[in-house]
Design a protein around this motif. Sequence first.
Motif, PDB file in Angstrom:
ATOM      1  N   UNK A   1      -3.619   1.048  -3.686  1.00 33.15           N
ATOM      2  CA  UNK A   1      -3.082   1.523  -2.384  1.00 33.15           C
ATOM      3  C   UNK A   1      -4.373   1.517  -1.537  1.00 33.15           C
ATOM      4  N   UNK A   2      -5.276   2.084  -1.542  1.00 30.47           N
ATOM      5  CA  UNK A   2      -6.751   2.420  -0.635  1.00 30.47           C
ATOM      6  C   UNK A   2      -6.829   1.246  -0.290  1.00 30.47           C
ATOM      7  N   UNK A   3      -7.202   0.485  -1.729  1.00 26.83           N
ATOM      8  CA  UNK A   3      -7.955  -1.208  -1.812  1.00 26.83           C
ATOM      9  C   UNK A   3      -7.090  -1.673  -0.504  1.00 26.83           C
TER      10      UNK A   3
ATOM     11  N   UNK B   1       0.961  -1.166   0.604  1.00 34.47           N
ATOM     12  CA  UNK B   1      -0.109   0.593  -0.213  1.00 34.47           C
ATOM     13  C   UNK B   1       0.584   1.209   0.476  1.00 34.47           C
ATOM     14  N   UNK B   2       1.976   0.849   1.128  1.00 30.31           N
ATOM     15  CA  UNK B   2       3.086   2.481   1.026  1.00 30.31           C
ATOM     16  C   UNK B   2       3.615   2.140  -0.261  1.00 30.31           C
ATOM     17  N   UNK B   3       3.720   1.516  -0.959  1.00 27.52           N
ATOM     18  CA  UNK B   3       4.806   1.323  -2.040  1.00 27.52           C
ATOM     19  C   UNK B   3       3.771   2.269  -3.466  1.00 27.52           C
ATOM     20  N   UNK B   4       2.270   1.853  -3.544  1.00 25.75           N
ATOM     21  CA  UNK B   4       1.690   2.357  -4.586  1.00 25.75           C
ATOM     22  C   UNK B   4       1.173   3.403  -4.543  1.00 25.75           C
ATOM     23  N   UNK B   5       1.309   3.888  -3.138  1.00 26.90           N
ATOM     24  CA  UNK B   5       1.218   5.528  -2.708  1.00 26.90           C
ATOM     25  C   UNK B   5       2.112   6.578  -3.295  1.00 26.90           C
TER      26      UNK B   5
ATOM     27  N   UNK C   1      -7.817  -4.873   7.461  1.00 26.50           N
ATOM     28  CA  UNK C   1      -8.783  -6.301   7.837  1.00 26.50           C
ATOM     29  C   UNK C   1      -8.664  -6.920   7.859  1.00 26.50           C
ATOM     30  N   UNK C   2      -7.110  -7.420   7.971  1.00 31.97           N
ATOM     31  CA  UNK C   2      -7.018  -8.312   7.670  1.00 31.97           C
ATOM     32  C   UNK C   2      -5.727  -8.559   9.471  1.00 31.97           C
ATOM     33  N   UNK C   3      -5.396  -7.371  10.089  1.00 31.78           N
ATOM     34  CA  UNK C   3      -4.889  -6.945  10.647  1.00 31.78           C
ATOM     35  C   UNK C   3      -6.298  -7.025  12.251  1.00 31.78           C
TER      36      UNK C   3
END
Length: 52
Positions: free
Chosen positions: A31-33, A5-9, A40-42
Motif C-alpha cells: 500500500x505504501x509503495x 493502495x486503498x485496497x491493500x490498506x 509521483x505519477x500524479x
Amino acid sequence: MFRWAIIFAVVALLASLLGLSGVAGMSKDFAIILLVVAAIFAVIGFISRGKI
C-alpha cells in the motif's frame, strides 16, 4: 493506482484484526509503495499538462 493502495490498506487492516501479522505487513508495504508511486505519477501528470 490510488484504488489499489486503498485496497491493500484495507486488506492490511483486516489481516491485522484477524491476527495475520505477515499478511498485514506485506499488504501495508504494498500500500505504501503504490501510494508513493501514484503520487509521483500524479505530480508528473500535473507538471506535464502545464507544458503542453
